[in-house]
Design an enzyme around this catalytic site. Structure first.
Site, PDB file in Angstrom:
ATOM      1  N   LYS A  22       0.827  -1.213   0.000  1.00 49.09           N
ATOM      2  CA  LYS A  22       0.000   0.000   0.000  1.00 49.09           C
ATOM      3  C   LYS A  22       0.865   1.269   0.000  1.00 49.09           C
ATOM      4  O   LYS A  22       0.621   2.198  -0.773  1.00 49.09           O
ATOM      5  CB  LYS A  22      -0.902  -0.055   1.245  1.00 49.09           C
ATOM      6  CG  LYS A  22      -1.922   1.044   1.370  1.00 49.09           C
ATOM      7  CD  LYS A  22      -3.067   0.581   2.266  1.00 49.09           C
ATOM      8  CE  LYS A  22      -2.823   0.757   3.745  1.00 49.09           C
ATOM      9  NZ  LYS A  22      -2.936   2.139   4.219  1.00 49.09           N
ATOM     10  N   SER A  23       1.877   1.298   0.856  1.00 49.06           N
ATOM     11  CA  SER A  23       2.720   2.504   0.947  1.00 49.06           C
ATOM     12  C   SER A  23       3.433   2.780  -0.377  1.00 49.06           C
ATOM     13  O   SER A  23       3.506   3.927  -0.838  1.00 49.06           O
ATOM     14  CB  SER A  23       3.791   2.319   2.031  1.00 49.06           C
ATOM     15  OG  SER A  23       3.218   2.378   3.293  1.00 49.06           O
ATOM     16  N   ARG A  27       2.891   6.060  -3.364  1.00 52.65           N
ATOM     17  CA  ARG A  27       4.011   6.861  -3.891  1.00 52.65           C
ATOM     18  C   ARG A  27       4.133   6.702  -5.401  1.00 52.65           C
ATOM     19  O   ARG A  27       4.527   7.646  -6.102  1.00 52.65           O
ATOM     20  CB  ARG A  27       5.324   6.446  -3.216  1.00 52.65           C
ATOM     21  CG  ARG A  27       5.519   7.140  -1.855  1.00 52.65           C
ATOM     22  CD  ARG A  27       5.554   6.187  -0.750  1.00 52.65           C
ATOM     23  NE  ARG A  27       5.864   6.787   0.535  1.00 52.65           N
ATOM     24  CZ  ARG A  27       5.161   6.547   1.650  1.00 52.65           C
ATOM     25  NH1 ARG A  27       4.082   5.778   1.620  1.00 52.65           N
ATOM     26  NH2 ARG A  27       5.512   7.100   2.788  1.00 52.65           N
ATOM     27  N   GLY A  95      -4.939   8.013   5.369  1.00 56.31           N
ATOM     28  CA  GLY A  95      -4.021   8.945   6.039  1.00 56.31           C
ATOM     29  C   GLY A  95      -2.801   9.236   5.189  1.00 56.31           C
ATOM     30  O   GLY A  95      -2.319  10.374   5.127  1.00 56.31           O
ATOM     31  N   ARG A 123      -7.687  12.383  13.156  1.00 56.99           N
ATOM     32  CA  ARG A 123      -6.248  12.117  13.275  1.00 56.99           C
ATOM     33  C   ARG A 123      -5.443  13.417  13.140  1.00 56.99           C
ATOM     34  O   ARG A 123      -5.774  14.280  12.336  1.00 56.99           O
ATOM     35  CB  ARG A 123      -5.820  11.073  12.234  1.00 56.99           C
ATOM     36  CG  ARG A 123      -6.526   9.746  12.512  1.00 56.99           C
ATOM     37  CD  ARG A 123      -6.137   8.673  11.531  1.00 56.99           C
ATOM     38  NE  ARG A 123      -4.744   8.305  11.639  1.00 56.99           N
ATOM     39  CZ  ARG A 123      -4.129   7.479  10.800  1.00 56.99           C
ATOM     40  NH1 ARG A 123      -4.805   6.954   9.794  1.00 56.99           N
ATOM     41  NH2 ARG A 123      -2.868   7.196  10.967  1.00 56.99           N
ATOM     42  N   ASP A 326       2.957  -0.773  11.961  1.00 57.77           N
ATOM     43  CA  ASP A 326       1.653  -1.286  11.532  1.00 57.77           C
ATOM     44  C   ASP A 326       1.454  -2.752  11.913  1.00 57.77           C
ATOM     45  O   ASP A 326       0.341  -3.277  11.836  1.00 57.77           O
ATOM     46  CB  ASP A 326       1.490  -1.131  10.014  1.00 57.77           C
ATOM     47  CG  ASP A 326       1.326   0.331   9.619  1.00 57.77           C
ATOM     48  OD1 ASP A 326       1.024   1.161  10.505  1.00 57.77           O
ATOM     49  OD2 ASP A 326       1.506   0.643   8.431  1.00 57.77           O
ATOM     50  N   LYS A 353      -3.642   5.983  15.324  1.00 57.14           N
ATOM     51  CA  LYS A 353      -3.774   5.276  14.043  1.00 57.14           C
ATOM     52  C   LYS A 353      -5.264   5.268  13.667  1.00 57.14           C
ATOM     53  O   LYS A 353      -6.035   6.046  14.190  1.00 57.14           O
ATOM     54  CB  LYS A 353      -3.188   3.866  14.152  1.00 57.14           C
ATOM     55  CG  LYS A 353      -1.676   3.860  14.316  1.00 57.14           C
ATOM     56  CD  LYS A 353      -0.988   4.422  13.082  1.00 57.14           C
ATOM     57  CE  LYS A 353       0.504   4.565  13.241  1.00 57.14           C
ATOM     58  NZ  LYS A 353       1.125   5.284  12.136  1.00 57.14           N
ATOM     59  N   ARG A 357      -5.226   1.943  18.666  1.00 60.53           N
ATOM     60  CA  ARG A 357      -4.936   0.499  18.612  1.00 60.53           C
ATOM     61  C   ARG A 357      -4.474  -0.073  19.948  1.00 60.53           C
ATOM     62  O   ARG A 357      -4.446  -1.297  20.116  1.00 60.53           O
ATOM     63  CB  ARG A 357      -3.906   0.198  17.514  1.00 60.53           C
ATOM     64  CG  ARG A 357      -4.497   0.324  16.132  1.00 60.53           C
ATOM     65  CD  ARG A 357      -3.549  -0.104  15.037  1.00 60.53           C
ATOM     66  NE  ARG A 357      -4.223  -0.004  13.743  1.00 60.53           N
ATOM     67  CZ  ARG A 357      -3.619   0.231  12.593  1.00 60.53           C
ATOM     68  NH1 ARG A 357      -2.313   0.388  12.560  1.00 60.53           N
ATOM     69  NH2 ARG A 357      -4.313   0.307  11.472  1.00 60.53           N
TER      70      ARG A 357
HETATM   71  C1  S3P Z   1       2.830   5.045   6.269  1.00 62.65           C
HETATM   72  C2  S3P Z   1       3.482   5.450   7.398  1.00 62.65           C
HETATM   73  C3  S3P Z   1       3.077   5.056   8.748  1.00 62.65           C
HETATM   74  C4  S3P Z   1       2.147   3.864   8.718  1.00 62.65           C
HETATM   75  C5  S3P Z   1       1.069   4.025   7.704  1.00 62.65           C
HETATM   76  C6  S3P Z   1       1.672   4.147   6.317  1.00 62.65           C
HETATM   77  C7  S3P Z   1       3.317   5.509   4.958  1.00 62.65           C
HETATM   78  O1  S3P Z   1       2.378   6.137   9.351  1.00 62.65           O
HETATM   79  O2  S3P Z   1       1.581   3.654   9.994  1.00 62.65           O
HETATM   80  O3  S3P Z   1       0.195   2.915   7.719  1.00 62.65           O
HETATM   81  O4  S3P Z   1       2.905   4.954   3.931  1.00 62.65           O
HETATM   82  O5  S3P Z   1       4.128   6.446   4.951  1.00 62.65           O
HETATM   83  P1  S3P Z   1       3.153   7.305  10.157  1.00 62.65           P
HETATM   84  O6  S3P Z   1       3.927   8.080   9.168  1.00 62.65           O
HETATM   85  O7  S3P Z   1       2.059   8.110  10.777  1.00 62.65           O
HETATM   86  O8  S3P Z   1       3.996   6.590  11.156  1.00 62.65           O
END
Ligand code: S3P
Length: 442
Positions: A22-23, A27, A95, A123, A326, A353, A357
């Site tokens: 996902k991350s 990007r 987020g 958040r 996570d 989060k 959590r």
């Molecule tokens: C993420 C960073 C993390 C992670 C989130 C995905 C990202 O959050 O918990 O699920 O893709 O950069 P934080 O940057 O708030 O730690």
């Protein structure tokens, strides 16, 4: 609300390939949109969060389509190609989309409003807003006073784009989202932008910026980007399988008897390997095979083989938390099935989060008979778990959080009786295929 009953007594066997990380996928969309020309993204995950990133760039004037083989094709318009959206941008619950987008909108020549779903609207955003303000953008969130008297800002947020100046910023919280927003804004800023991290967080933005030839540099614990350089698309990107999704099957295979699961082509980015390191320390039988150092010329991947194991409790230090942030919910399940005491130090970020959590996992694991508590330590918190011989079946709750839901389901599989969970629809946020993949391993 979709309730789900969990029957224990399974052993998991088989081999799976998971949807893309996902991350990395977020990007890939962002940088493809602001580079010139066509980028084809392979193994893009079909979850709600990543869909939110696509929707947002469509509204910002970028053409994105899915080809016949399911790949996502982005027709980028360069650094200055985004156009003013016709209506407020609705980011749903993503987020990462929300925070990274603030960095992209800060240097634009137009004003935009970002709105979020119910949970994301609670958040904190000041962590991203503050450095972007320092760079020169006019940005207004919904201000609220916290219990300790400190002001915080939340969605909706109005961003009035401006010419930005490069800054040097020491990170106040370990957050890849904050770091990424600053680096993305830095792409457009006058001069250099430098981000200094105390503890390394996931570095997908840096790797992707490098892949798009942004001229990013590492100086010890700092990352430096010079503004104004046009991005060059690599043409094709492969998104390796999501290690955070793999984590549920890794723990399941370790705690369920006679299990053996092979997870193919998973992202093995060094900044995300905390889950594997901790499970190994707990005594899990995990092997990494077929490592390819560069899945998409920027991200490593490989296969993970996990077998049933007897786990023991360990101490996880706060410096290691960003590498498994996570995975903490599912690691708490592993710790609940381990012999002895596990301590997770410095996990206060879990409070902000998708849900709180600490609260959600304490609620579920206590119901299953686990001795689990949180202890305030300075500004942060530790979680202490004494593993039990056998989890008890219980009525569990997802609290609308995908990772709490998937962790509860895996815990339910290891319990001595039937469990149920009130709502699993939230799993669509990251991993809509979760239950189907789980069933395929039976
Ligand atoms: C993420 C960073 C993390 C992670 C989130 C995905 C990202 O959050 O918990 O699920 O893709 O950069 P934080 O940057 O708030 O730690």
């Amino acid at each position: 609300m979709i309730a789900y009953n969990i029957l224990p007594g399974l052993n998991l066997k088989g081999s799976i390939i998971l949807p893309g990380d996902k991350s990395i996928a977020h990007r890939a969309i962002i940088l493809s949109a602001i580079s010139s020309g066509k980028t084809i993204i392979n193994n893009f995950p079909a979850n709600k969060d990543c869909q939110a990133s696509i929707e947002v760039f469509l509204q910002l004037g970028i053409k994105i389509k899915q080809d016949k083989s399911g790949r996502i094709v982005v027709f980028g318009k360069g650094l200055k190609g985004l156009t003013k959206p016709k209506r407020p941008l609705f980011i749903e619950e993503s987020g990462t989309t929300f925070r990274l987008l603030l960095g992209i909108l800060a240097p634009q020549k137009f004003e935009a409003e970002l709105r979020a779903g119910k949970a994301l609207s609670r958040r904190p955003m000041l962590r991203v807003i503050a450095p972007l303000r320092e760079m020169g953008v006019l940005i207004f969130g919904k201000v609220a006073k916290l219990e300790n008297g400190i002001s915080e800002e939340y969605p909706p947020i109005i961003v009035r784009g401006n010419n930005l100046k490069g800054i040097t910023y020491s990170m106040k919280v370990a957050s890849a989202q904050v770091k990424s927003a600053i680096l993305l804004a830095g792409l457009y800023a006058n001069g250099s932008t430098k981000v200094i991290e105390k503890e390394p967080t996931r570095d997908h933005t840096e790797r992707m910026l490098d892949l798009f030839k942004a001229g990013i540099k590492h100086q010890g614990k700092s990352i430096v980007i010079k503004g104004g350089r046009a991005l060059q698309t690599p043409g094709n990107i492969y998104v390796p399988g999501d290690l955070s999704s793999a984590a549920f099957f890794m723990v399941a295979a370790a705690i369920l008897k006679q299990s053996e699961v092979s997870i193919k082509r998973v992202s093995l980015n060094p900044t995300r390997l905390g889950i594997i390191k901790v499970l190994k320390r707990m005594g899990a039988d995990i092997k990494i095979e077929n490592i390819k150092s560069k899945a998409n010329e920027s991200e490593p991947m490989g296969d993970i083989l996990v077998k049933s194991s007897s786990l023991k409790g360990v101490r996880v230090l706060s410096k290691d938390i960003p590498s498994l942030i996570d995975e903490l919910p599912i690691l708490m399940v592993a710790a609940s099935c381990a012999k002895g005491k596990t301590i997770f130090e410095g996990v206060g970020e879990l409070r902000v989060k998708e849900t709180d959590r600490i609260n959600s996992m304490l609620y579920n694991l206590k119901k299953m008979g686990v001795d689990i508590k949180s202890i305030k330590v300075g500004k942060s918190e530790n979680i202490v778990i004494h593993g039990v011989n056998q989890l008890k079946g219980a009525k569990l709750k997802s609290f609308g959080d995908h990772r709490t839901a998937m962790s509860a389901i895996i815990a339910g599989l290891a319990a001595d009786g039937k469990s149920s969970i009130d709502d699993v629809s939230c799993i669509n946020k990251s991993f809509p295929e979760f239950l189907r993949v789980l069933k395929s391993l039976k």
